[in-house]
Write a protein that holds these residues in place. Structure first.
Motif, mmCIF file in Angstrom:
data_model
loop_
_atom_site.group_PDB
_atom_site.id
_atom_site.type_symbol
_atom_site.label_atom_id
_atom_site.label_comp_id
_atom_site.label_asym_id
_atom_site.label_seq_id
_atom_site.Cartn_x
_atom_site.Cartn_y
_atom_site.Cartn_z
ATOM 1 N N VAL A 6 0.843 -1.193 0.000
ATOM 2 C CA VAL A 6 0.000 0.000 0.000
ATOM 3 C C VAL A 6 0.883 1.249 0.000
ATOM 4 N N SER A 7 0.239 2.388 -0.262
ATOM 5 C CA SER A 7 0.960 3.658 -0.213
ATOM 6 C C SER A 7 -0.029 4.801 -0.041
ATOM 7 N N THR A 9 -1.589 6.656 2.279
ATOM 8 C CA THR A 9 -2.838 6.640 3.033
ATOM 9 C C THR A 9 -3.106 7.989 3.703
ATOM 10 N N ASP A 13 -7.062 6.111 7.189
ATOM 11 C CA ASP A 13 -6.677 4.704 7.233
ATOM 12 C C ASP A 13 -7.831 3.702 7.168
ATOM 13 N N LEU A 16 -7.469 0.832 4.581
ATOM 14 C CA LEU A 16 -6.395 -0.096 4.945
ATOM 15 C C LEU A 16 -6.865 -1.030 6.060
ATOM 16 N N HIS A 31 4.311 -0.495 3.361
ATOM 17 C CA HIS A 31 3.707 0.828 3.154
ATOM 18 C C HIS A 31 4.783 1.720 2.560
ATOM 19 N N VAL A 35 2.511 7.957 5.434
ATOM 20 C CA VAL A 35 1.774 7.327 6.520
ATOM 21 C C VAL A 35 1.210 8.421 7.437
ATOM 22 N N GLU A 39 1.963 5.035 11.838
ATOM 23 C CA GLU A 39 2.857 3.876 11.811
ATOM 24 C C GLU A 39 2.490 2.825 12.855
ATOM 25 N N ILE A 42 -1.019 1.141 12.295
ATOM 26 C CA ILE A 42 -1.015 0.204 11.170
ATOM 27 C C ILE A 42 -0.271 -1.076 11.538
ATOM 28 N N MET A 54 7.911 0.029 6.357
ATOM 29 C CA MET A 54 7.395 1.332 5.932
ATOM 30 C C MET A 54 8.571 2.229 5.597
ATOM 31 N N SER A 130 -3.019 4.706 -4.403
ATOM 32 C CA SER A 130 -3.347 5.248 -3.083
ATOM 33 C C SER A 130 -4.669 4.685 -2.581
ATOM 34 N N TYR A 143 -4.654 -1.023 -4.110
ATOM 35 C CA TYR A 143 -3.545 -1.651 -3.408
ATOM 36 C C TYR A 143 -3.117 -2.870 -4.208
#
Length: 163
Positions: A6-7, A9, A13, A16, A31, A35, A39, A42, A54, A130, A143
């Motif tokens: 994923v990226s 976010t 969230d 996700l 990730h 973020v 962090e 997640i 990440m 995204s 994703y």
């Protein structure tokens, strides 16, 4: 092995969380930046049996995350980067050069909020898009999932969620 990629976010969230709960469990969560302070939350959602990687995005101003990371996923050498230091908004040529210089198999990046998957001279270059602010046509949050089969081969799927 199942890897959630994923990226971007941007602290929004919900999508996700839903993916982790509905599509998990995953063995690894990647990730690729932006973020924005989520962090720990997640990582907690991913669970203790899930490796979490990440990297720093251009909006992660006060974060201690690494600018980029080289990791191994099965037999693959992988670079994780947000991509803004490689001017990915203009193309992936610099990523391809980086892969050759470092003997990488895969480069994963974010930043553009647009899904991307191409193989350049044997190097897989991908962007999951995204989950919060998609910019591609249709603007569906996206994703990717990487699955390593019993022969050690990686297979990638682009997935969409939400409206």
């Amino acid at each position: 092995m199942r890897v959630l990629i994923v990226s971007d976010t941007h602290r929004k969230d919900e999508n996700l969380y839903k993916i982790i709960r509905e599509k998990g469990p995953f063995d690894m969560l990647i990730h690729l930046g932006d973020v924005e302070g989520s962090e720990e939350k997640i990582a907690g959602w991913a669970g203790e049996n899930c490796q979490v990687h990440m990297v720093l995005g251009n909006n992660d101003f006060f974060s201690e995350l690494d600018r980029e990371k080289e990791i191994n996923i099965g037999k693959y050498r992988v670079l994780l980067t947000h991509g803004h230091y490689y001017n990915v908004s203009l193309g992936v040529e610099r990523l391809e050069l980086e892969a050759r210089e470092r003997n990488l198999d895969i480069i994963m990046y974010g930043h553009t909020h647009r899904p991307f998957y191409e193989v350049h001279n044997g190097v897989i270059i991908l962007n999951p898009g995204s989950l919060s602010y998609p910019r591609q046509e249709g603007r569906k949050p996206s994703y990717m999932v990487m699955e390593i089969d019993e022969n050690g081969e990686g297979h990638f799927s682009l997935n969409f969620c939400g409206g």
